[in-house]
Design a protein around this motif. Sequence first.
Motif, mmCIF file in Angstrom:
data_model
loop_
_atom_site.group_PDB
_atom_site.id
_atom_site.type_symbol
_atom_site.label_atom_id
_atom_site.label_comp_id
_atom_site.label_asym_id
_atom_site.label_seq_id
_atom_site.Cartn_x
_atom_site.Cartn_y
_atom_site.Cartn_z
ATOM 1 N N ALA A 159 0.796 -1.229 0.000
ATOM 2 C CA ALA A 159 0.000 0.000 0.000
ATOM 3 C C ALA A 159 0.826 1.275 0.000
ATOM 4 N N SER A 160 2.135 1.165 0.212
ATOM 5 C CA SER A 160 2.996 2.346 0.268
ATOM 6 C C SER A 160 2.506 3.276 1.387
ATOM 7 N N ALA A 161 1.988 4.449 1.048
ATOM 8 C CA ALA A 161 1.480 5.383 2.058
ATOM 9 C C ALA A 161 -0.003 5.188 2.334
ATOM 10 N N GLY A 162 -0.655 4.298 1.583
ATOM 11 C CA GLY A 162 -2.068 4.039 1.806
ATOM 12 C C GLY A 162 -3.000 4.982 1.075
ATOM 13 N N LEU A 163 -2.493 5.709 0.081
ATOM 14 C CA LEU A 163 -3.332 6.710 -0.587
ATOM 15 C C LEU A 163 -4.533 6.089 -1.280
ATOM 16 N N ASN A 164 -4.360 4.887 -1.852
ATOM 17 C CA ASN A 164 -5.483 4.242 -2.531
ATOM 18 C C ASN A 164 -6.392 3.486 -1.566
ATOM 19 N N SER A 165 -5.980 3.355 -0.320
ATOM 20 C CA SER A 165 -6.843 2.712 0.671
ATOM 21 C C SER A 165 -8.052 3.571 1.016
ATOM 22 N N LEU A 166 -7.975 4.848 0.718
ATOM 23 C CA LEU A 166 -9.098 5.762 0.981
ATOM 24 C C LEU A 166 -9.925 6.002 -0.271
ATOM 25 N N ASP A 219 5.395 6.869 5.939
ATOM 26 C CA ASP A 219 4.659 7.619 6.965
ATOM 27 C C ASP A 219 4.518 9.061 6.480
ATOM 28 N N VAL A 220 3.314 9.428 6.048
ATOM 29 C CA VAL A 220 3.134 10.767 5.468
ATOM 30 C C VAL A 220 3.191 11.859 6.524
ATOM 31 N N ARG A 221 3.300 11.497 7.792
ATOM 32 C CA ARG A 221 3.494 12.509 8.829
ATOM 33 C C ARG A 221 4.953 12.945 8.912
ATOM 34 N N ASP A 222 5.839 12.165 8.300
ATOM 35 C CA ASP A 222 7.271 12.461 8.275
ATOM 36 C C ASP A 222 7.566 13.273 7.013
ATOM 37 N N ILE A 248 -2.210 12.825 0.183
ATOM 38 C CA ILE A 248 -1.398 12.787 1.401
ATOM 39 C C ILE A 248 -2.124 13.490 2.536
ATOM 40 N N GLU A 249 -2.705 14.649 2.234
ATOM 41 C CA GLU A 249 -3.445 15.380 3.266
ATOM 42 C C GLU A 249 -4.666 14.585 3.725
ATOM 43 N N ALA A 250 -5.314 13.876 2.804
ATOM 44 C CA ALA A 250 -6.473 13.057 3.179
ATOM 45 C C ALA A 250 -6.057 11.934 4.118
ATOM 46 N N VAL A 251 -4.925 11.277 3.835
ATOM 47 C CA VAL A 251 -4.438 10.196 4.692
ATOM 48 C C VAL A 251 -4.046 10.729 6.057
ATOM 49 N N ARG A 252 -3.426 11.887 6.089
ATOM 50 C CA ARG A 252 -3.064 12.496 7.378
ATOM 51 C C ARG A 252 -4.312 12.810 8.181
ATOM 52 N N ALA A 253 -5.340 13.352 7.523
ATOM 53 C CA ALA A 253 -6.576 13.703 8.224
ATOM 54 C C ALA A 253 -7.296 12.456 8.739
ATOM 55 N N ASP A 255 -5.829 9.728 9.591
ATOM 56 C CA ASP A 255 -4.926 9.028 10.503
ATOM 57 C C ASP A 255 -4.831 7.546 10.145
ATOM 58 N N LEU A 256 -4.764 7.281 8.848
ATOM 59 C CA LEU A 256 -4.651 5.910 8.367
ATOM 60 C C LEU A 256 -3.249 5.380 8.637
ATOM 61 N N ALA A 257 -3.171 4.213 9.237
ATOM 62 C CA ALA A 257 -1.881 3.596 9.525
ATOM 63 C C ALA A 257 -1.646 2.432 8.569
ATOM 64 N N VAL A 258 -0.494 2.425 7.902
ATOM 65 C CA VAL A 258 -0.096 1.313 7.054
ATOM 66 C C VAL A 258 0.884 0.468 7.857
#
Length: 359
Positions: A159-166, A219-222, A248-253, A255-258
Amino acid sequence: MSDDTAPEDPAVTALRFQSGACQALGSAFSAEILRLAAEDLAAGGPTAPLFAPWTGRDARAQMADAVPLRLLGALHDLALSGAAPGLAAHYPTPGAAGDAGAAWREALALMAGQQARLAAFMSHEPQTNETRRSAALLPGFLTVAAETGLPLRCFEIAASAGLNSLWDQYHYDFGGAVGRWGDASAAVRLDTDWRGPAPPLSTRARVVERGACDRAPVDVRDPIARRRLQAYIWPDQLERLARVEAAIEAVRAADLAVEAANALTWVERRAAPEAGAATVLFHSVFWVYMPPEDQAALTAAIQRLGERATADAPFAWLRMEAQPGNLALMDLRLTLWPGGEDRLLGHAHPHGAWVEWLG
């Protein structure tokens, strides 16, 4: 006497091949950078030390390791970092196409002083997370929802950063003749050149559980990891950069954890079918990077999960993966249990720029 029949360095071959692929996929800037890198490497120039870790590996292995893309990403990361303003000045920006030749000359001048930094970047396997692939995957999710009549449990591997998980939180526009899907106010907006009949856009897909794993998640928070993710977007494809930044901003909002995990063990632990929902295991542009033995083991594990499916606990395997020997054309396939029929739903551009839907 020189031997004009000596075989080409496999790294040079890989660079030339990736250059052609970039050109075919609409990134002339990336294609030219890699073409010039191939020339420099063939001549034993400053690029050579960066490819030393892959000495002795054939061109196929270097492509499987995405070594040319590692170099491309390392240079883009340097340009994005602010540490090399002379290099960044020649990269594309809104309103300016960039100058690949000038960028490469600047890169050569920087290589001695930045050798360690570039080599460190290239030591990590690439992490690409093209959000527009969700435009190809969405019809597959809708097909599962429509055929089972159940809410979805969605689990993404690689999933890498999980962008497609959302994927269910984005807005999709398939063109006026086809239609739209999703929240009209979503910040992440995906369009594509749709070909073929309309997918089941009237279907409501409700995700009641989601999970994601990757061997080395981003980790898109990094901020450094976030920039690495952006660096693997080809520099002259500014729309792709804008989309990945919004995702990236959507995943941060959210709080999706990969999870950091091996796909095989994670699938067996997390993705078993459960009553009351359709479980969907999905991935995109991942399979080609796995050794054949790992592909076989993961396929067997997925089939075992499928055999546990029931009408009240169906299990689906949805994937967008390259055709054998053709990285420029993706197949969208769905296997749905009970039954286990494998279906070719359509074809897609590797970055989701177009989708040909077969239904």
